[in-house]
Scaffold this active site. Structure first.
Site, PDB file in Angstrom:
ATOM      1  N   HIS A  80     113.313  68.186  73.159  1.00  0.00           N
ATOM      2  CA  HIS A  80     113.914  66.923  72.705  1.00  0.00           C
ATOM      3  C   HIS A  80     114.016  65.989  73.903  1.00  0.00           C
ATOM      4  CE1 HIS A  80     115.091  68.522  68.747  1.00  0.00           C
ATOM      5  NE2 HIS A  80     115.197  69.665  69.409  1.00  0.00           N
ATOM      6  N   ASP A 169     112.462  68.671  62.519  1.00  0.00           N
ATOM      7  CA  ASP A 169     113.347  69.522  63.323  1.00  0.00           C
ATOM      8  C   ASP A 169     114.754  68.957  63.474  1.00  0.00           C
ATOM      9  OD1 ASP A 169     114.113  71.675  65.018  1.00  0.00           O
ATOM     10  OD2 ASP A 169     113.946  70.295  66.697  1.00  0.00           O
ATOM     11  N   HIS A 196     112.098  73.735  60.984  1.00  0.00           N
ATOM     12  CA  HIS A 196     113.454  74.190  61.314  1.00  0.00           C
ATOM     13  C   HIS A 196     113.941  74.924  60.075  1.00  0.00           C
ATOM     14  CE1 HIS A 196     117.600  73.463  63.191  1.00  0.00           C
ATOM     15  NE2 HIS A 196     117.797  74.198  62.110  1.00  0.00           N
ATOM     16  N   ASP A 323     113.362  74.642  73.024  1.00  0.00           N
ATOM     17  CA  ASP A 323     114.289  73.819  72.236  1.00  0.00           C
ATOM     18  C   ASP A 323     115.256  73.089  73.181  1.00  0.00           C
ATOM     19  OD1 ASP A 323     115.604  72.506  70.236  1.00  0.00           O
ATOM     20  OD2 ASP A 323     116.511  74.286  69.341  1.00  0.00           O
ATOM     21  N   HIS A 327     122.468  67.025  75.679  1.00  0.00           N
ATOM     22  CA  HIS A 327     123.617  66.307  75.103  1.00  0.00           C
ATOM     23  C   HIS A 327     124.532  65.891  76.235  1.00  0.00           C
ATOM     24  CE1 HIS A 327     122.774  66.944  70.876  1.00  0.00           C
ATOM     25  NE2 HIS A 327     122.490  68.202  71.131  1.00  0.00           N
ATOM     26  N   GLY A 342     123.083  72.339  70.547  1.00  0.00           N
ATOM     27  CA  GLY A 342     121.917  72.280  71.432  1.00  0.00           C
ATOM     28  C   GLY A 342     122.267  72.518  72.882  1.00  0.00           C
TER      29      GLY A 342
END
Ligand code: DOR
Length: 443
Positions: A80, A169, A196, A323, A327, A342
């Site tokens: 991400h 996802d 996902h 993955d 954050h 996450g």
């Protein structure tokens, strides 16, 4: 002076003396990789030819990899990057820097951005941000418009703009008819749908694995059966349509077994597992209450960890993907059930793989590297992941036994949300080479 001249015998870069691991050719001790114009020219073990190449090439272009492992550049199918929308957490550039420091030369970024990557313009924006970055960035487009699960995105347009796969996802494509049609479209372009796999109705508002641990803590759970049912449905849809499904972040035993059986039956299904799912159990949450342990799908039980590892060992699970989910500290610094799911993963992946899978005897280096190179390359259908002549000269140079302690303040990522802070890991990336150029160096 002749050494500086570019003759037929001189090279743009030579990596010499290391133990070369290429899952396609095996392990070569004291091998030399010759690179010109950003491409592999040869993997040489003939002493005379190596001596001639070294003599003809400027010293500044020679990397001595004695005592190191030299592997094809690592590929991460699941990252991400948060751009567009959350540039405070990560950008394409900082994510690529973190990837390069973690030994990755190729990453695939997920479309759960703001706005979602569901049209050509947004794909092109991300690709333009990646120009000149220290890691190759492929974009994975959304399956549905705004990832809302209601209407298919323009899949053909996304492919034209360069996506290598599609996914919603973060969310499961809950509607089976939509998923069926997405598979039929994706099949026309030979791209996989990365799923996902967590049924939304079964996960409800659960925030950790539904288990003894969640019951004791009084925290709402996400049951393993949510992942198993989602996976089984997609196995049937892949079987029915002939399309390719790639199950993301496999976290539980039932999913591994379902994938293993489907593969044996010839269904076009592939899968990835993440370092946190083979390194952590839900007991950790009780011990620490660290919101960095909150992730979707959740970390589960010891039996699940063992099943995920068994799947990696016998090939039910094809790849290891991070993955990487950055954050902000403010958003994570709240009650467990309020925190976003996450954790970052690019800069700890290799150390966790070495420490949890290789040092424990589950995987050989070659098998681990296969799950980080040729297997992911095959899934996204790219000529990467091995040392074939003419392929992009992407390499990862690793000090296999170097020990280090995870210190998030040293991360290149903009975010620090890792539950692995303070963990002692083995294996360090020494250099990452992208298209024949040093993209990252630890010194
Ligand atoms: O834990 C997760 N975080 N799982 C996902 O599927 C999405 C990701 C994110 O984007 O933060």
């Amino acid at each position: 002076m002749n050494a500086a001249k570019k003759t037929n015998d001189s090279y743009d870069l030579i990596v010499t003396g290391g133990t070369v691991i290429d899952p396609k050719i095996g392990v070569l001790n004291d091998a030399t990789i010759l690179i010109r114009d950003g491409e592999f020219v040869a993997v040489e073990t003939d002493k005379k030819k190596v001596a001639a190449a070294l003599k003809a090439t400027d010293k500044s272009k020679i990397i001595d990899a004695t005592g190191k492992l030299v592997t094809p550049g690592l590929i991460d199918l699941h990252v991400h990057l948060r751009e567009p929308g959350r540039e405070d957490e990560e950008t394409v550039r900082t994510g690529a820097e973190a990837a390069s420091a973690g030994g990755f030369t190729t990453i695939c970024c997920m479309p759960n951005t703001t706005p979602a990557i569901d049209d050509q313009e947004t794909v092109r924006f991300v690709l333009s941000e990646a120009v000149g970055a220290p890691c190759r960035v492929f974009v994975v487009g959304a399956v549905t418009k705004n990832r809302a699960g209601k209407e298919l995105a323009e899949i053909g347009d996304l492919v034209k703009a360069g996506v290598v796969a599609i996914t919603d996802d973060g969310d499961f494509v809950q509607d089976p008819d939509l998923m069926r049609r997405a598979l039929e479209y994706a099949q026309m372009f030979d791209i996989p749908i990365m799923q996902h796999a967590e049924d939304k109705f079964l996960v409800g508002d659960g925030v950790m694995n539904e288990s003894f641990a969640s019951a004791k803590l009084g925290i709402k759970g996400r049951p393993a059966v949510a992942e198993e049912i989602a996976t089984l449905r997609d196995i049937q849809l892949a079987r029915f349509t002939g399309g390719r499904v790639h199950i993301q972040h496999v976290s539980c035993a039932g999913t591994v077994e379902a994938i293993r059986r489907a593969k044996a039956e010839g269904v076009k299904i592939t899968a990835e597992a993440c370092p946190h799912h083979f390194s952590l159990t839900d007991d950790e949450i009780e011990k620490k209450f660290d919101t960095n342990l909150r992730v979707n799908p959740p970390i589960r039980t010891q039996a699940d960890v063992e099943a995920v590892i068994a799947g990696l060992v016998d090939g039910a699970i094809d790849c290891i993907a991070t993955d990487h989910a950055p954050h902000s500290a403010e958003e994570k610094d709240v009650e467990f059930d309020q925190a976003p799911a996450g954790m970052v993963g690019l800069e700890t992946a290799l150390g966790l793989i070495k420490t949890r899978l290789i040092d424990t005897g589950f995987l050989s280096w070659t098998d681990a590297i296969r799950k980080l190179t040729v297997n992911p390359a095959r899934i996204i259908n790219q000529p990467l992941g091995d040392l074939s002549i003419g392929h992009s000269a992407d390499l990862t140079i690793i000090a296999p036994d170097a020990e280090w302690t995870v210190d998030p303040s040293e991360f290149k990522s903009k975010s620090r949300n890792t539950p692995f802070a303070g963990w002692k890991l083995s294996s360090k990336v020494v250099k990452t080479i992208l298209r024949g150029q040093v993209a990252y160096s630890s010194d």
